[in-house]
Enzyme design. Structure first.
Site, short mmCIF file in Angstrom:
data_model
loop_
_atom_site.label_atom_id
_atom_site.label_comp_id
_atom_site.label_asym_id
_atom_site.label_seq_id
_atom_site.Cartn_x
_atom_site.Cartn_y
_atom_site.Cartn_z
N CYS A 39 0.98 -1.51 0.26
CA CYS A 39 0.12 -0.13 0.43
C CYS A 39 0.93 1.18 -0.08
O CYS A 39 1.00 2.31 -0.35
CB CYS A 39 -1.05 0.32 1.46
SG CYS A 39 -2.12 -1.46 1.35
N HIS A 43 -2.99 7.25 1.98
CA HIS A 43 -3.37 5.60 1.54
C HIS A 43 -4.94 5.36 1.68
O HIS A 43 -4.56 5.64 3.31
CB HIS A 43 -2.68 4.66 1.65
CG HIS A 43 -2.90 3.36 1.88
ND1 HIS A 43 -3.50 2.74 0.81
CD2 HIS A 43 -2.97 2.47 2.88
CE1 HIS A 43 -4.06 1.56 0.75
NE2 HIS A 43 -3.91 1.27 2.18
N ASN A 63 -10.26 -0.14 0.21
CA ASN A 63 -8.54 0.26 -0.46
C ASN A 63 -8.19 -0.39 -1.29
O ASN A 63 -8.22 -1.49 -1.30
CB ASN A 63 -8.19 -1.01 1.50
CG ASN A 63 -6.60 -0.82 0.75
OD1 ASN A 63 -5.59 -0.56 0.83
ND2 ASN A 63 -6.47 -0.82 2.33
N1 ACO Z 1 -18.84 -8.03 9.56
C1 ACO Z 1 -19.17 -8.60 10.52
N2 ACO Z 1 -18.51 -8.59 11.35
C2 ACO Z 1 -17.23 -8.25 11.39
C3 ACO Z 1 -16.63 -9.11 9.43
C4 ACO Z 1 -17.31 -8.16 8.66
N3 ACO Z 1 -16.19 -7.93 7.76
N4 ACO Z 1 -15.17 -8.39 10.26
C5 ACO Z 1 -15.57 -8.82 11.59
N5 ACO Z 1 -16.45 -8.98 12.44
C6 ACO Z 1 -16.46 -9.33 13.75
C7 ACO Z 1 -14.90 -10.16 13.64
O1 ACO Z 1 -15.03 -11.72 13.58
C8 ACO Z 1 -15.62 -9.28 15.60
O2 ACO Z 1 -16.57 -10.89 16.54
P1 ACO Z 1 -16.26 -10.88 17.57
O3 ACO Z 1 -16.11 -9.19 18.20
O4 ACO Z 1 -17.20 -12.06 17.76
O5 ACO Z 1 -15.25 -11.34 17.34
C9 ACO Z 1 -15.82 -8.26 15.94
O6 ACO Z 1 -16.65 -7.75 13.82
C10 ACO Z 1 -14.57 -6.96 15.41
O7 ACO Z 1 -13.58 -7.68 14.57
P2 ACO Z 1 -12.38 -6.99 14.99
O8 ACO Z 1 -11.39 -7.51 13.85
O9 ACO Z 1 -11.61 -6.32 16.19
O10 ACO Z 1 -12.89 -5.48 14.22
P3 ACO Z 1 -11.97 -3.86 13.89
O11 ACO Z 1 -12.92 -2.95 15.04
O12 ACO Z 1 -10.83 -3.92 14.51
O13 ACO Z 1 -12.21 -3.56 12.54
C11 ACO Z 1 -11.32 -3.95 10.32
C12 ACO Z 1 -11.75 -4.46 11.79
C13 ACO Z 1 -12.29 -3.08 9.50
C14 ACO Z 1 -10.38 -4.50 9.71
C15 ACO Z 1 -9.85 -2.61 11.37
O14 ACO Z 1 -9.37 -4.49 12.47
C16 ACO Z 1 -8.83 -2.54 10.18
O15 ACO Z 1 -9.23 -1.55 9.64
N6 ACO Z 1 -7.56 -2.62 10.32
C17 ACO Z 1 -6.46 -1.44 9.07
C18 ACO Z 1 -6.49 -2.77 8.21
C19 ACO Z 1 -5.67 -1.81 7.22
O16 ACO Z 1 -5.33 -0.48 7.57
N7 ACO Z 1 -5.09 -2.67 6.15
C20 ACO Z 1 -4.08 -1.55 5.57
C21 ACO Z 1 -3.03 -2.26 5.07
S1 ACO Z 1 -3.75 -3.57 3.45
C22 ACO Z 1 -2.41 -3.52 2.58
O17 ACO Z 1 -1.03 -2.51 2.64
C23 ACO Z 1 -2.13 -4.48 1.74
#
Ligand code: ACO
Length: 359
Positions: A143, A286, A316
């Site tokens: 990214c 990004h 993304n």
């Molecule tokens: N829909 C519904 N529920 C979901 C989903 C979904 N798509 N995905 C996860 N959940 C659930 C999980 O199972 C979890 O449930 P639980 O509490 O019962 O276990 C709950 O939602 C919370 O999950 P988290 O992973 O803690 O959610 P979070 O608030 O952290 O959001 C996210 C997840 C959006 C992925 C976030 O962590 C994020 O944006 N991280 C950064 C990602 C990023 O920026 N990547 C960039 C680099 S990519 C690259 O370089 C190729």
């Protein structure tokens, strides 16, 4: 011996050119302008309501946690490919510049999803455009790729050896996600796209790079990686055949990494340039998650117009996300010569990078 050397212009004397006053700031002769841009996105779209039909997720969860509403997804059955998108974006940029492919000296593609190990996406683009003998190579910093490449290309321009360089950020990351409840943690985030810019050398020394920073954290890749077999797993991770060729992300850890490093990167870059946050017209970031972007924007007290966000429409798109934002600003007539723009990327590797320009 020294007497027999041809005289060198100050622009080619590395000792004369280096400004040692500020770390990360180097020679600026000649000036470089970003003269054109173009983008390409696949026709096929995937909305949150489409995703609700194929996995246990909801529009509400996705919008609240990420800010994403729609993404474009390449369809290999219809002939979509990363080099096809890259070529289309570059064709649009060439049209914007009033140039033809033969005007280019070099094509650089930032990508982590080439069709194959070789030829590179950049070489495939030269084939599609029908240009021969010019330089062409790929650069992979996930990214952060476009921002890494922007700094690299400026360095090449500063040698004076190139007049017109095309830089493309292109990825079809959706080939590495699983569209099921099992893969929902990353599947909802990603989209495919390409964005291109054309950089041109100019005798005016003013436009160009003011400061740049490149960072990486190899061991940090345990939180974000794509394994190709059991030998390519981070240390301590158990092999699961279902994970092969699929993005493996520990979302909360990547989130913490991004929220922590992003403001530090902005601060560090401003310091190198001797500027304040308000001195920069646009922060072109990004697009990974609206919450990560908003946290940085609020930290520096920046206005919405200085911190453009389009993740709601594209998701993304890895190396394409920064040029997508830049192109939309240009198209909207918001980019003007003399403005200062900070390009910022962070992602897999782990990598993070900045590139501060005077346009
Ligand atoms: N829909 C519904 N529920 C979901 C989903 C979904 N798509 N995905 C996860 N959940 C659930 C999980 O199972 C979890 O449930 P639980 O509490 O019962 O276990 C709950 O939602 C919370 O999950 P988290 O992973 O803690 O959610 P979070 O608030 O952290 O959001 C996210 C997840 C959006 C992925 C976030 O962590 C994020 O944006 N991280 C950064 C990602 C990023 O920026 N990547 C960039 C680099 S990519 C690259 O370089 C190729």
């Amino acid at each position: 011996m020294a007497d027999s050397q041809p005289p060198r212009s100050p622009a080619h004397d590395p000792n004369a050119a280096i400004n040692t006053a500020r770390p990360g700031v180097h020679a600026r002769p000649p000036g470089v302008r970003i003269i054109a841009s173009g983008i390409a996105v696949p026709e096929k779209t995937l909305t949150n309501s489409d995703l609700e039909k194929i996995m246990d997720t909801s529009d509400e969860w996705i919008v609240q946690r990420t800010g994403i509403r729609n993404r474009h997804i390449h369809d290999p059955q219809k002939g979509d490919s990363v080099s096809g998108l890259a070529t289309e974006a570059l064709r649009n940029a060439l049209q914007d510049a009033g140039m033809v492919p033969d005007d280019l000296d070099l094509i650089v593609v930032a990508t982590m999803t080439p069709e194959s190990p070789t030829p590179s996406v950049a070489c495939r683009v030269t084939t599609k455009l029908g240009v021969r003998n010019i330089g062409a190579f790929d650069l992979n910093a996930a990214c952060s790729g476009f921002v890494y490449a922007l700094n690299t290309v400026f360095g090449l321009m500063a040698t004076g050896a190139y007049r017109n360089i095309a830089l493309i950020g292109a990825d079809t990351i959706t080939q590495h996600v699983e569209y099921s409840t099992y893969g929902r943690g990353s599947a909802v985030l990603f989209g495919d796209a390409a964005g291109a810019v054309i950089l041109q050398r100019t005798d005016d020394p003013m436009p160009g790079l003011l400061a740049h920073i490149l960072h990486s954290d190899g061991p940090g890749s345990k939180d974000l990686y794509v394994p190709t077999d059991e030998r390519t797993l981070p240390e301590g991770v158990e092999y699961n055949p279902r994970h092969v060729n699929r993005v493996q992300m520990h979302g909360p850890a990547v989130f913490r990494f991004a929220v922590g490093t992003f403001p530090k990167l902005i601060e560090e870059t401003l310091e190198h340039a001797g500027l304040q946050a308000a001195d920069v017209d646009y922060y072109i970031c990004h697009q990974s998650n609206v919450r990560i972007l908003k946290a940085a924007q609020e930290r520096f007290g920046l206005e919405d117009r200085q911190f453009p966000i389009n993740i709601d429409r594209y998701g993304n798109t890895v190396a394409a996300s920064v040029p997508l934002v830049f192109h939309e600003l240009r198209q909207g007539g918001k980019i003007q010569p003399g403005q200062r723009v900070m390009f910022l990327g962070f992602g897999a590797g782990l990598t993070w990078a900045s590139s501060l320009w005077q346009l």
